[in-house]
Design a protein around this motif. Structure first.
Motif, mmCIF file in Angstrom:
data_model
loop_
_atom_site.group_PDB
_atom_site.id
_atom_site.type_symbol
_atom_site.label_atom_id
_atom_site.label_comp_id
_atom_site.label_asym_id
_atom_site.label_seq_id
_atom_site.Cartn_x
_atom_site.Cartn_y
_atom_site.Cartn_z
ATOM 1 N N LEU A 1 33.275 -2.198 40.377
ATOM 2 C CA LEU A 1 33.553 -1.412 39.233
ATOM 3 C C LEU A 1 32.364 -0.159 39.225
ATOM 4 O O LEU A 1 31.524 -0.338 39.868
ATOM 5 C CB LEU A 1 32.950 -1.933 37.736
ATOM 6 N N LEU A 2 32.557 0.283 39.062
ATOM 7 C CA LEU A 2 31.644 2.405 39.268
ATOM 8 C C LEU A 2 30.476 2.225 37.567
ATOM 9 O O LEU A 2 31.439 2.093 36.216
ATOM 10 C CB LEU A 2 32.260 3.333 38.540
ATOM 11 N N TYR A 3 29.890 1.842 38.177
ATOM 12 C CA TYR A 3 28.674 1.995 36.294
ATOM 13 C C TYR A 3 27.599 3.221 36.491
ATOM 14 O O TYR A 3 27.735 3.921 37.478
ATOM 15 C CB TYR A 3 27.897 0.742 37.219
ATOM 16 N N TYR A 4 28.502 3.326 35.044
ATOM 17 C CA TYR A 4 27.472 5.220 35.450
ATOM 18 C C TYR A 4 26.080 5.023 34.133
ATOM 19 O O TYR A 4 26.613 4.794 32.958
ATOM 20 C CB TYR A 4 28.777 6.533 34.599
ATOM 21 N N ARG A 5 25.215 6.476 34.019
ATOM 22 C CA ARG A 5 24.671 6.886 33.131
ATOM 23 C C ARG A 5 25.148 7.182 31.493
ATOM 24 O O ARG A 5 25.540 8.465 32.405
ATOM 25 C CB ARG A 5 23.105 6.935 33.690
ATOM 26 N N LYS A 6 26.032 6.766 30.832
ATOM 27 C CA LYS A 6 26.769 7.057 30.165
ATOM 28 C C LYS A 6 25.663 8.421 29.278
ATOM 29 O O LYS A 6 26.424 9.237 28.551
ATOM 30 C CB LYS A 6 27.339 6.689 28.777
ATOM 31 N N ASP A 7 24.326 8.033 29.060
ATOM 32 C CA ASP A 7 23.122 8.727 28.307
ATOM 33 C C ASP A 7 22.962 10.174 28.952
ATOM 34 O O ASP A 7 23.164 11.610 29.061
ATOM 35 C CB ASP A 7 22.297 8.366 27.983
ATOM 36 N N LEU A 8 23.841 10.829 30.499
ATOM 37 C CA LEU A 8 23.488 11.544 31.209
ATOM 38 C C LEU A 8 24.670 12.283 30.851
ATOM 39 O O LEU A 8 24.452 13.583 30.929
ATOM 40 C CB LEU A 8 23.091 11.403 31.767
ATOM 41 N N LEU A 9 26.182 11.629 31.413
ATOM 42 C CA LEU A 9 27.120 12.230 31.168
ATOM 43 C C LEU A 9 27.245 13.092 29.903
ATOM 44 O O LEU A 9 27.651 13.643 29.896
ATOM 45 C CB LEU A 9 28.394 11.883 31.694
ATOM 46 N N LYS A 10 26.525 12.513 28.911
ATOM 47 C CA LYS A 10 27.147 12.906 27.516
ATOM 48 C C LYS A 10 25.957 14.413 27.117
ATOM 49 O O LYS A 10 26.798 15.421 27.135
ATOM 50 C CB LYS A 10 26.508 11.947 26.205
ATOM 51 N N LYS A 11 24.786 13.867 27.805
ATOM 52 C CA LYS A 11 24.239 14.884 28.109
ATOM 53 C C LYS A 11 24.850 16.460 28.594
ATOM 54 O O LYS A 11 24.402 17.197 28.173
ATOM 55 C CB LYS A 11 23.058 15.252 28.445
ATOM 56 N N GLU A 12 25.606 15.970 29.674
ATOM 57 C CA GLU A 12 26.323 17.099 30.028
ATOM 58 C C GLU A 12 27.451 17.768 30.139
ATOM 59 O O GLU A 12 28.216 18.459 31.042
ATOM 60 C CB GLU A 12 25.690 17.088 31.973
ATOM 61 N N GLY A 13 28.077 16.818 29.525
ATOM 62 C CA GLY A 13 29.079 17.331 28.454
ATOM 63 C C GLY A 13 30.002 16.730 29.759
ATOM 64 O O GLY A 13 32.429 17.242 29.679
ATOM 65 N N PHE A 14 30.174 15.494 30.344
ATOM 66 C CA PHE A 14 31.009 15.319 30.972
ATOM 67 C C PHE A 14 32.336 13.613 31.004
ATOM 68 O O PHE A 14 31.244 13.331 29.912
ATOM 69 C CB PHE A 14 30.522 15.079 32.293
ATOM 70 N N ALA A 15 32.982 13.257 30.758
ATOM 71 C CA ALA A 15 33.938 12.340 31.028
ATOM 72 C C ALA A 15 33.943 11.813 32.141
ATOM 73 O O ALA A 15 33.519 11.847 32.779
ATOM 74 C CB ALA A 15 35.334 12.796 30.775
ATOM 75 N N PRO A 16 33.922 10.633 32.052
ATOM 76 C CA PRO A 16 33.615 9.297 32.977
ATOM 77 C C PRO A 16 34.290 9.790 34.208
ATOM 78 O O PRO A 16 35.850 10.027 33.988
ATOM 79 C CB PRO A 16 34.119 7.905 32.776
ATOM 80 N N PRO A 17 34.227 10.103 35.821
ATOM 81 C CA PRO A 17 35.393 10.412 36.213
ATOM 82 C C PRO A 17 35.668 9.283 36.779
ATOM 83 O O PRO A 17 35.606 8.364 37.006
ATOM 84 C CB PRO A 17 33.970 11.011 37.971
ATOM 85 N N LYS A 18 37.208 10.046 36.935
ATOM 86 C CA LYS A 18 38.667 9.441 37.595
ATOM 87 C C LYS A 18 38.439 9.833 39.196
ATOM 88 O O LYS A 18 39.475 9.009 39.684
ATOM 89 C CB LYS A 18 39.764 9.697 36.629
ATOM 90 N N THR A 19 38.508 10.614 39.986
ATOM 91 C CA THR A 19 38.407 11.408 40.854
ATOM 92 C C THR A 19 36.962 11.674 41.567
ATOM 93 O O THR A 19 36.360 11.650 41.184
ATOM 94 C CB THR A 19 39.220 12.733 41.082
ATOM 95 N N TRP A 20 37.475 11.730 42.894
ATOM 96 C CA TRP A 20 35.840 12.015 44.246
ATOM 97 C C TRP A 20 36.148 13.018 43.963
ATOM 98 O O TRP A 20 34.761 13.648 44.055
ATOM 99 C CB TRP A 20 36.332 11.792 45.341
ATOM 100 N N ALA A 21 36.441 14.299 43.434
ATOM 101 C CA ALA A 21 35.981 15.426 43.126
ATOM 102 C C ALA A 21 35.309 15.508 42.334
ATOM 103 O O ALA A 21 34.327 15.982 41.605
ATOM 104 C CB ALA A 21 37.148 16.498 43.079
ATOM 105 N N GLU A 22 35.464 14.861 41.217
ATOM 106 C CA GLU A 22 35.478 14.296 39.725
ATOM 107 C C GLU A 22 33.614 13.667 40.019
ATOM 108 O O GLU A 22 32.358 14.336 39.187
ATOM 109 C CB GLU A 22 36.049 13.778 38.043
#
Length: 423
Positions: free
Chosen positions: A151-172
């Motif tokens: 699984l991909l673990y991610y910091r949802k607090d940091l993504l929200k702060k930067e306006g990012f959705a969880p990445p689906k591609t390598w580029a993201e």
């Protein structure tokens, strides 16, 4: 112990003689080699912390067929070495063996485990991809007990702060890991990048997530497309070159990467579901979530992990061993595998249970990951295959990066060809 009758001894010898490549007959309830009484269950120490109460319950109900747990080393390669040494000596020390899912072909090919009758197990209620890990040359050689998917673990607090959705591609993932690494003084992304089995897993996931494969489904040919494999390898090597994958991750196995994420040192981490529970009791509690691994053009494919239960061809207690496996892989015990052991179960319906989802909110994502996961290369020579892959990938990850990823993949393919073609 009295010596077995001649007829039983001959039956055992005939069974063992039949355990050859592609020529084994399924063992049916009316002609399986007999043998009841106390028996052993050998499995890795990393999976045993919750087991004893379950084994105690079996022993209370089956006083004449008591099971004794034999703990194998924690590391998969050390487990394999110990089990292989035992089976090569034709020892009857192990009756039920917990097999890493990648060992099925090797152990079946060598005649170390016996085939099983599919109809004796509710395989239609198991996750189909998980069942595939126990099948080799159209025969069932073990019964799935636990599964696993990255699984991909991610910091949802940091993504929200930067306006990012969880990445689906390598580029993201590359973009987000780069931004978060620089703005928040944190490592961008890491997996298991030490040169061991975990590195083979991470590479296989990269190849599969680029739409490629490594070996043919029957393990007889190298079918790795150099461009797709190089794309997957370059995604990871690029992260090391650009710095959003920290250099210290080259020493990471599962535990090191788990700790780095839950201590707040990584924005993203690839790991197995076992890391979820500890993270809820860590500095990142309430600040993280999980999603499927990203891929080249969309969600990627995890490598399947887990443990299957097999019966040693040299066991003198095969009837008791079979009865135990049928019991131990049943629905009630599978629920305990999750609730007491925190391991992914193999029964599909448990992933849709509302009560379990409340306790383990990652279950829907994990189910999707398991249903789209891919087997690592299926080969009786898997151990050699894995060593070649890990060694080659490690070269691509080592500064000063003088060897291109295309050159690494080409050399890897040539080495794999030699292994697969060798008699």
């Amino acid at each position: 112990m009295p010596r077995p009758p001649v007829a039983v001894t001959l039956a055992v010898l005939l069974l063992l003689a039949s355990c050859t490549v592609g020529g084994t007959q399924e063992i049916h309830s009316d002609d399986r080699v007999g043998g009841t009484g106390p028996f052993t269950f050998a499995t890795g120490r990393d999976t045993t912390a919750y087991l004893q109460p379950l084994l105690d319950r079996w022993n209370r109900d089956h006083p004449s067929e008591r099971v004794t747990l034999i703990e194998l080393p924690e590391a998969s390669d050390e487990q394999r070495a110990q089990v292989v040494a035992n089976l090569q000596a034709r020892s009857d020390k192990y009756d039920v063996i917990g097999l890493d899912v990648v060992w099925t072909a090797e152990f079946a090919d060598a005649g170390w485990i016996i085939p099983l009758e599919r109809g004796m197990f509710p395989l239609d209620r198991f996750l189909p991809t998980v069942v595939d890990t126990a099948v080799y040359r159209d025969k069932l050689w073990a019964v799935p007990y636990t599964s696993n998917a990255g699984l991909l673990y991610y910091r949802k607090d940091l993504l929200k702060k930067e306006g990012f959705a969880p990445p689906k591609t390598w580029a993201e993932l590359r973009k987000q890991a780069s931004v978060l690494s620089k703005k928040h003084d944190i490592g961008g992304y890491a997996g298991q990048f030490l040169a061991y089995e975990g590195l083979t897993v991470n590479f296989a996931e990269a190849v599969h997530s680029a739409g490629g494969q490594i070996l043919s489904p029957d393990g007889t040919r190298v079918t790795m497309d150099n461009d797709r494999a190089a794309a997957g390898l370059d995604f990871l090597a690029q992260g090391l070159r650009e710095g959003w994958i920290p250099k210290e991750s080259l020493s990471y196995k599962e535990e090191e990467s788990r700790l780095a994420f839950q201590e707040g040192r990584l924005a993203f981490a690839r790991n197995w579901p076992h890391g979820y529970g500890p993270a809820t009791q860590s500095p990142v509690a309430g600040k993280f979530a999980v999603t499927r691994l990203p891929g080249l053009e969309g969600p990627g494919a995890s490598s399947l992990g887990g443990v299957n239960l097999a019966i040693s061809a040299f066991s003198k207690r095969q009837d008791s061993a079979l009865k135990f496996i049928r019991y131990f892989t049943g629905l009630s015990n599978q629920r305990l595998v999750l609730t007491e052991g925190s391991f992914p179960p193999v029964w599909a319906e448990l992933y849709d249970d509302p009560e379990l989802i409340r306790r383990f909110p990652y279950l829907p994502v994990l189910k999707d990951s398991l249903l789209t996961a891919r087997l690592r290369p299926v080969s009786a020579k898997y151990n050699q295959v894995s060593l070649v892959i890990a060694s080659a990938v490690s070269r691509a990850f080592t500064p000063p990066f003088t060897e291109s990823t295309s050159e690494v993949v080409s050399a890897m393919r040539a080495e794999l060809d030699e292994i697969i073609r060798a008699r």
